[in-house]
Design a protein around this motif. Structure first.
Motif, PDB file in Angstrom:
ATOM      1  N   VAL A 157      -8.222 -97.903 -37.852  1.00  0.00           N
ATOM      2  CA  VAL A 157      -9.054 -98.074 -37.055  1.00  0.00           C
ATOM      3  C   VAL A 157     -10.172 -97.025 -36.973  1.00  0.00           C
ATOM      4  O   VAL A 157      -9.901 -95.659 -37.429  1.00  0.00           O
ATOM      5  N   GLY A 158     -11.462 -97.318 -37.193  1.00  0.00           N
ATOM      6  CA  GLY A 158     -12.538 -96.578 -37.054  1.00  0.00           C
ATOM      7  C   GLY A 158     -12.787 -95.701 -38.278  1.00  0.00           C
ATOM      8  O   GLY A 158     -13.624 -94.476 -38.309  1.00  0.00           O
ATOM      9  N   HIS A 159     -12.633 -96.113 -39.404  1.00  0.00           N
ATOM     10  CA  HIS A 159     -12.884 -95.634 -40.678  1.00  0.00           C
ATOM     11  C   HIS A 159     -14.513 -95.442 -40.520  1.00  0.00           C
ATOM     12  O   HIS A 159     -15.308 -96.359 -40.200  1.00  0.00           O
ATOM     13  N   SER A 160     -15.078 -94.406 -41.190  1.00  0.00           N
ATOM     14  CA  SER A 160     -16.423 -93.952 -41.140  1.00  0.00           C
ATOM     15  C   SER A 160     -17.301 -94.995 -41.801  1.00  0.00           C
ATOM     16  O   SER A 160     -18.418 -95.273 -41.474  1.00  0.00           O
ATOM     17  N   GLU A 161     -16.708 -95.572 -42.761  1.00  0.00           N
ATOM     18  CA  GLU A 161     -17.255 -96.824 -43.626  1.00  0.00           C
ATOM     19  C   GLU A 161     -17.560 -97.998 -43.001  1.00  0.00           C
ATOM     20  O   GLU A 161     -18.761 -98.574 -42.734  1.00  0.00           O
ATOM     21  N   ILE A 162     -16.652 -98.142 -41.826  1.00  0.00           N
ATOM     22  CA  ILE A 162     -16.774 -99.239 -41.180  1.00  0.00           C
ATOM     23  C   ILE A 162     -17.830 -99.141 -39.789  1.00  0.00           C
ATOM     24  O   ILE A 162     -18.486 -99.799 -39.477  1.00  0.00           O
ATOM     25  N   ARG A 163     -17.346 -97.836 -39.406  1.00  0.00           N
ATOM     26  CA  ARG A 163     -18.468 -97.252 -38.341  1.00  0.00           C
ATOM     27  C   ARG A 163     -19.900 -97.512 -38.701  1.00  0.00           C
ATOM     28  O   ARG A 163     -20.738 -97.977 -37.717  1.00  0.00           O
ATOM     29  N   LYS A 164     -20.052 -96.992 -39.962  1.00  0.00           N
ATOM     30  CA  LYS A 164     -21.521 -97.110 -40.158  1.00  0.00           C
ATOM     31  C   LYS A 164     -21.986 -98.134 -40.708  1.00  0.00           C
ATOM     32  O   LYS A 164     -23.292 -98.901 -40.311  1.00  0.00           O
ATOM     33  N   LYS A 165     -21.448 -99.025 -41.626  1.00  0.00           N
ATOM     34  CA  LYS A 165     -21.969-100.099 -42.277  1.00  0.00           C
ATOM     35  C   LYS A 165     -22.056-101.383 -41.372  1.00  0.00           C
ATOM     36  O   LYS A 165     -22.867-102.226 -41.206  1.00  0.00           O
ATOM     37  N   PHE A 166     -20.809-101.267 -40.498  1.00  0.00           N
ATOM     38  CA  PHE A 166     -20.889-102.284 -39.318  1.00  0.00           C
ATOM     39  C   PHE A 166     -21.282-102.082 -38.029  1.00  0.00           C
ATOM     40  O   PHE A 166     -20.889-102.822 -37.067  1.00  0.00           O
ATOM     41  N   ARG A 167     -21.705-100.948 -37.769  1.00  0.00           N
ATOM     42  CA  ARG A 167     -22.239-100.272 -36.626  1.00  0.00           C
ATOM     43  C   ARG A 167     -21.086-100.547 -35.596  1.00  0.00           C
ATOM     44  O   ARG A 167     -21.198-100.906 -34.469  1.00  0.00           O
ATOM     45  N   GLU A 168     -19.774-100.258 -35.999  1.00  0.00           N
ATOM     46  CA  GLU A 168     -18.542-100.052 -35.184  1.00  0.00           C
ATOM     47  C   GLU A 168     -18.858 -98.917 -34.184  1.00  0.00           C
ATOM     48  O   GLU A 168     -18.948 -98.037 -34.452  1.00  0.00           O
TER      49      GLU A 168
END
Ligand code: PGA
Length: 246
Positions: free
Chosen positions: A91-102
């Motif tokens: 959870v919270g991988h930076s690629e998801i935080r960034k690309k999907f504005r998680e």
């Protein structure tokens, strides 16, 4: 002490390629004294559930939904992943935080969902280069951890693995020095101490990720307060990844 060595496949390999990967990889790691984990695309979970049963390799997904079920097209739930035998989810991988504005709040919801079906969580945290240059690493990690772990009971921390992944080190060939990683792991444990207790701070599993490969892994694993590694690019080669797990 066993280390937790996890390979993160990201969006790589078809199931056919993954099957070939396992045929090569499993014999190489069968005597590993460490815990070996594969963080794989959802499409590979079924195959993993067949091929990894009664091996020493655990597997998990790279994300789950904040929601339990219903009208959420394109999403995968905690139970769907658990149903296919997953041991953990990232959870919270930076690629998801960034690309999907998680957001940190969504990550918190995902963690609560995961824990509710007995899925362990590998919670990724880390700072950008700018934050690092401004000496804000600890502050950034504190915010990420305080929100992501909000509302958890202390006894649930045994199912949380904190992956310290400086964003600027992911896929770049750059990384902090061993001393810097050690210091940041110390800071992470201090944040856990402030939120929970000394005992939890000592016990919680903390791993490092970002440009780890077979040439630098042994040195990083010497860091005393570190419990393992999260490996992206280098895990795609089964021989290299097996070497790291050794
Ligand atoms: P990397 O990726 O090893 O390719 O830097 C690590 C990660 O994103 O988990």
């Amino acid at each position: 002490m066993k280390k937790f060595i996890v390979g993160n496949f990201k969006m790589n390999t078809t199931t056919h390629e993954f099957a070939k990967y396992l045929d090569k990889f499993l014999p190489l790691v069968k005597d590993s004294k460490n815990v070996v984990g594969l963080s794989i695309p959802y499409t590979h979970l079924m195959l993993a559930s067949q091929k990894l049963v009664s091996t020493n390799v655990v597997y998990g997904s790279q994300n789950i939904s904040t929601e339990e079920k219903g009208a959420f097209t394109g999403e995968i739930s905690n139970l769907m992943v658990k149903d296919l035998g997953a041991y953990f989810t990232l959870v919270g991988h930076s690629e998801i935080r960034k690309k999907f504005r998680e957001t940190n709040e969504q990550i918190n919801q995902k963690i609560i969902r995961a824990l509710s079906v007995n899925l362990k969580c590998i919670l990724c945290v880390g700072e950008t280069k700018t934050e690092r240059n401004a000496n804000k690493t600890k502050q950034v990690l504190k915010k990420q951890l305080e929100i992501a772990l909000k509302g958890l009971y202390e006894n649930e921390l045994k199912n949380i693995i904190i992956a310290y992944e400086p964003i600027w080190a992911i896929g770049t060939g750059k990384m902090p020095t061993v001393k810097e990683i050690e210091k940041t792991v110390c800071d992470i444990r201090q944040i856990v101490l402030d939120m929970f207790s000394q005992k939890s701070a000592e016990k919680i599993c903390v791993i490092y990720g970002g440009s780890v490969n077979q040439n630098n892994s042994a040195n990083i694993l010497k860091i005393k307060n570190l419990n393992g590694l999260l490996i992206g690019g280098a895990c795609l080669d089964p021989v290299e990844f097996a070497n790291i797990t050794k």
